[in-house]
Design an enzyme around this catalytic site. Sequence first.
Site, PDB file in Angstrom:
ATOM      1  N   HIS A 129      71.352 -51.665 -45.873  1.00 52.87           N
ATOM      2  CA  HIS A 129      71.067 -50.388 -46.508  1.00 52.87           C
ATOM      3  C   HIS A 129      72.279 -49.478 -46.256  1.00 52.87           C
ATOM      4  CE1 HIS A 129      67.289 -50.198 -48.542  1.00 52.87           C
ATOM      5  NE2 HIS A 129      66.717 -50.915 -47.609  1.00 52.87           N
ATOM      6  N   ASP A 134      66.951 -46.709 -47.579  1.00 46.74           N
ATOM      7  CA  ASP A 134      65.835 -46.900 -46.625  1.00 46.74           C
ATOM      8  C   ASP A 134      65.262 -45.538 -46.201  1.00 46.74           C
ATOM      9  OD1 ASP A 134      68.372 -46.486 -45.446  1.00 46.74           O
ATOM     10  OD2 ASP A 134      67.749 -47.367 -43.539  1.00 46.74           O
ATOM     11  N   TYR A 332      75.170 -45.485 -66.772  1.00 49.09           N
ATOM     12  CA  TYR A 332      74.259 -44.415 -66.377  1.00 49.09           C
ATOM     13  C   TYR A 332      74.683 -43.110 -67.055  1.00 49.09           C
ATOM     14  CZ  TYR A 332      72.636 -47.406 -62.520  1.00 49.09           C
ATOM     15  OH  TYR A 332      72.106 -48.425 -61.777  1.00 49.09           O
ATOM     16  N   GLU A 408      68.455 -40.266 -37.877  1.00 50.63           N
ATOM     17  CA  GLU A 408      67.028 -40.223 -38.243  1.00 50.63           C
ATOM     18  C   GLU A 408      66.482 -38.809 -38.413  1.00 50.63           C
ATOM     19  OE1 GLU A 408      65.296 -44.385 -36.417  1.00 50.63           O
ATOM     20  OE2 GLU A 408      65.195 -42.578 -35.200  1.00 50.63           O
TER      21      GLU A 408
END
Length: 430
Positions: A129, A134, A332, A408
């Site tokens: 990732h 994630d 895109y 985190e």
Amino acid sequence: MKNLILLTICLLITVNISAQIDVKVKKVPAKTLEKTIELRRDFHQFPELSNREFETGKKVANRLRELGIEVQTGIAKTGVKGILRGGKPGPVVALRADMDALPVTERVDIPFASKVRTTYLGKDVGVMHACGHDTHTASLLGAAEVLAGMRDEIAGTIVFIFQPAEEGAPPGETGGAQDMVKEGILKNPDVEAAFGLHVSSSLEVGKLEYRLGGFMAASDRLEIKVKGKQSHGSRPWTGVDPIVASAQIIMGLQTIVSRQSELTKEAVVISIGKIEAGVRNNIIPEEALMIGTIRTLDTAMQRIVHEKIRTTATKIAESMGATAEVTIDIGYPVTYNDIELTRAMVHTLYGTVGKENVRVVPARTGAEDFSFYAQKVPATFVFYGGRPSTTPKSEAPSHHTPDFYVDEGCLEVAIRTYCNLALNYLGMKR
Ligand code: NI
């Protein structure tokens, strides 16, 4: 005295306006945060490539079911849709996260580092990732938990979009947001606005970045085949040299950017990434092939640039007796932040992280397939910080590299941002 009263009133109004920046979710419950961290570590340790997010999709669907959210699976292969119907009637808003990882071998020393390997385009590769998807998937599940817990108070419906293949489907396959839209992700219930978040490894945790209008570029693939006439390298006048024609074309393309595009409006990039021609030193070959990428931030400019590329390449080739065949594959679209919607949501961002932590930034020439949702409904895309405050910006590892790392601490901010964008949008529309 009268002036003093006026001043006091003014001050009171000012204080009041800043106090009006109100959001419902000011703190994520410890239990939700713990679960989100656990999920994120699991997603990180077991990443899956684009269109192969089978286990990730299952985990997402199971978690949504546990939260009592209506679930649809198998959209655009592994995509998952969650529908949370609030206790009161109201509009429909979508929150989007992408689930795919990249063929990168992780080099970061963390207990939940990925050791996954797979075969990609015939090569044995590590899977990681390395773009932080994630954290997107985990924090949207965290937001789903918070929002499900306040279902009765919600006036409207929240659609959770977990999509595969943002990084692009493998060759020969389709996927990602474009397929999600084709398969009706924005229908039934009919979504009225969409919000997407992306982590940034260089932006500090706790900060948010956005831009009004074109935020991320349209990315189109360019291929130019130049045909000449083969000849001996010592007698070029007996043939038509496609290599020299290609060189002229490349320089010509750069003048589209530097001389013919309104650069004060939006940026334009044309890059040739590969040229292929010839076999040996004294043979002028018959053909040369160039491939490259075109980045634009405005749909009208995109059309004009494509037109100019065709004209420039074919006319330069023609002037040299060669021909040029131009193929542009539309990729895109521009990730367009709807001006009215985004303006209306800025106060929500302020309320979530504090005004001083929200920044308007220049457009990015990278592309993002959230753009396909933004083509259908008003949408806003926001970056949230993932850089630990102890890491200087200059040392923050880039996305898509083996050293990519985000703290985190970003999860808590992402959960609150998702929740508050949805709740304030629904509140605003009531
Ligand atoms: Ni990404």
